[in-house]
Every structure is written in structure tokens, then in C-alpha cells.
Design a protein around this motif. Structure first.
Motif, PDB file in Angstrom:
ATOM      1  N   ARG A   3      -0.023 -12.802  48.139  1.00 34.72           N
ATOM      2  CA  ARG A   3      -0.344 -11.451  47.693  1.00 34.72           C
ATOM      3  C   ARG A   3       0.258 -11.210  46.320  1.00 34.72           C
ATOM      4  N   ARG A   4      -0.467 -10.445  45.522  1.00 39.74           N
ATOM      5  CA  ARG A   4       0.018 -10.125  44.185  1.00 39.74           C
ATOM      6  C   ARG A   4      -0.314  -8.673  43.842  1.00 39.74           C
ATOM      7  N   GLU A   7      -1.809  -5.272  45.926  1.00 40.45           N
ATOM      8  CA  GLU A   7      -1.875  -5.727  47.320  1.00 40.45           C
ATOM      9  C   GLU A   7      -0.472  -6.033  47.851  1.00 40.45           C
ATOM     10  N   LEU A   8       0.345  -6.708  47.045  1.00 38.72           N
ATOM     11  CA  LEU A   8       1.706  -7.006  47.456  1.00 38.72           C
ATOM     12  C   LEU A   8       2.516  -5.729  47.606  1.00 38.72           C
ATOM     13  N   ARG A   9       2.342  -4.801  46.670  1.00 37.88           N
ATOM     14  CA  ARG A   9       3.083  -3.545  46.736  1.00 37.88           C
ATOM     15  C   ARG A   9       2.775  -2.791  48.028  1.00 37.88           C
ATOM     16  N   HIS A  11       1.670  -4.032  50.805  1.00 35.34           N
ATOM     17  CA  HIS A  11       2.204  -4.803  51.925  1.00 35.34           C
ATOM     18  C   HIS A  11       3.706  -4.558  52.073  1.00 35.34           C
ATOM     19  N   THR A  39       8.023 -12.283  51.043  1.00 35.51           N
ATOM     20  CA  THR A  39       8.006 -12.385  49.587  1.00 35.51           C
ATOM     21  C   THR A  39       9.421 -12.650  49.083  1.00 35.51           C
ATOM     22  N   SER A  43      10.388 -10.679  43.569  1.00 38.57           N
ATOM     23  CA  SER A  43       9.136  -9.910  43.600  1.00 38.57           C
ATOM     24  C   SER A  43       9.368  -8.507  44.140  1.00 38.57           C
TER      25      SER A  43
END
Length: 205
Positions: A3-4, A7-9, A11, A39, A43
Motif C-alpha cells: 500500500r502507498r 491507501e496506506l494512510r 489503512h 508497514t 512510513s
């Protein structure tokens, strides 16, 4: 695929929300959130430089998700009074969701140490909901903003007592799954809310 970006945020926010709910603010570490989110700490800190910032973001995340689940009064009925009743009923139904009740408990527990965060959480769950109902009553029933606000706050106060304190003290069961709106009529005593509405807003008003 890792995820980046956004989307990562998102999650991380979902992961952190459940970490805070399960372990409380003090016992939830940034290391634990990173591990649960799968993660790196680098990050995590790139998105949220401190735990306070992360908790603030979680509160805002809840604001959006709660608003989407309760929607606006106008979506519940073409009849303004019935719309108000069902809107309040949906709010009560959502309070029985364990994630919502536990978040309220967390806000109360952290109120002394993090008053701004507790106030923000209150606004997410109660302030915005009451304000949305007041705005709807102003338009739908041609009430003055002041009177609509007074009615909204009085109605919510009556509707939430004694359900909310009973939920917070564990005297009523919580549900783990998000309550389905299709079961609103069986989950919540809507006739009681109709009676309360008639008390604060008589039919001839």
C-alpha cells in the motif's frame, strides 16, 4: 502489492482506530500500530509524526465514516417528523455498535489529558448530529434556527436517556457488527421517539 499514499494512510487509520479501542490511548504505541498495519515505522511517521497527531486523524476519520452511516435526516422519510424520528433512531442504533460505544468511553477516559481530542470526538458523534437535525428542522418545518437548535438538543437529550449511560456502564449489550438500517424498527423503540418528539414539538407547532 504494498500500500502507498492515500491507501496506506486510510489503512493505518483503520488499524489505529481498532488499536486505540482495544488497548486505550496510553497502551497503544506507534510501534504496535506500525506492526499491526504491516508497514514500517518510517512510513507511519511520514504520515503521522506523533501519536497525538495520529489520534486526531483517527477522530476525523470517524467523523467521515459516522456521517456516512447516519446520513442526513432528509434521507429517512418525506415526512419531516418521521424523518426526525428515524434519524434519531438510527443514531441510537449506531450507539449500540461496539466500535462507537468504545470510542465514546475512550474519549471520556482521555478527556483530562487530551481535552481537545475529547471535545473533537464529542463533536463528531453528538455535536454534528444535533446540528444536522437542527438545520433540517429549520428548513423542513420553517422554524427559526434558534428554536430548531433548542428542539434538536432537547430531543436528543430525551432520546439518549437512559440508553447512553446504560451502554457506557455495560448495562446494555453491544453488537460487534455494524447495525443494519433495515432492522431499525426492531432494534429501536421508534414509537417512544415519536412520543418524545410530540413533547418537544407539538403537532400544531
Amino acid at each position: 502489492m504494498a500500500r502507498r499514499g492515500q491507501e496506506l494512510r486510510e489503512h493505518i487509520l483503520e488499524t489505529a482506530k481498532f488499536a486505540f479501542l482495544e488497548d486505550g490511548f496510553e497502551r497503544t504505541s506507534m510501534d504496535a500500530v506500525a506492526a499491526r498495519a504491516g508497514t514500517s515505522k518510517r512510513s507511519l511517521y511520514a504520515h503521522f509524526p506523533t501519536k497525538d497527531v495520529l489520534f486526531h486523524a483517527v477522530v476525523e476519520h470517524i467523523r467521515g465514516s459516522f456521517g456516512g452511516r447516519i446520513r442526513t435526516p432528509a434521507t429517512y422519510s418525506d415526512d419531516p417528523r418521521e424523518a426526525a424520528v428515524r434519524y434519531c433512531g438510527r443514531f441510537v442504533q449506531l450507539l449500540h455498535w461496539s466500535a462507537a460505544a468504545r470510542m465514546i468511553r475512550l474519549g471520556i477516559a482521555e478527556a483530562d489529558r487530551l481535552p481537545d481530542l475529547a471535545a473533537g470526538l464529542y463533536d463528531v458523534l453528538f455535536g454534528t448530529t444535533a446540528a444536522d437535525l437542527a438545520a433540517y428542522l429549520t428548513t423542513a418545518l420553517d422554524l427559526t434556527p434558534g428554536r430548531a437548535e433548542a428542539i434538536s438538543h432537547e430531543l436528543f437529550g430525551l432520546v439518549l436517556h437512559p440508553t447512553l449511560p446504560r451502554l457506557l456502564f455495560g448495562l446494555e449489550p453491544l453488537v460487534d457488527e455494524l447495525p443494519d438500517e433495515s432492522t431499525l424498527a426492531s432494534d429501536v423503540d421508534l414509537d417512544r421517539i415519536r412520543r418524545l418528539l410530540r413533547e418537544v414539538l407539538p403537532a400544531e407547532a
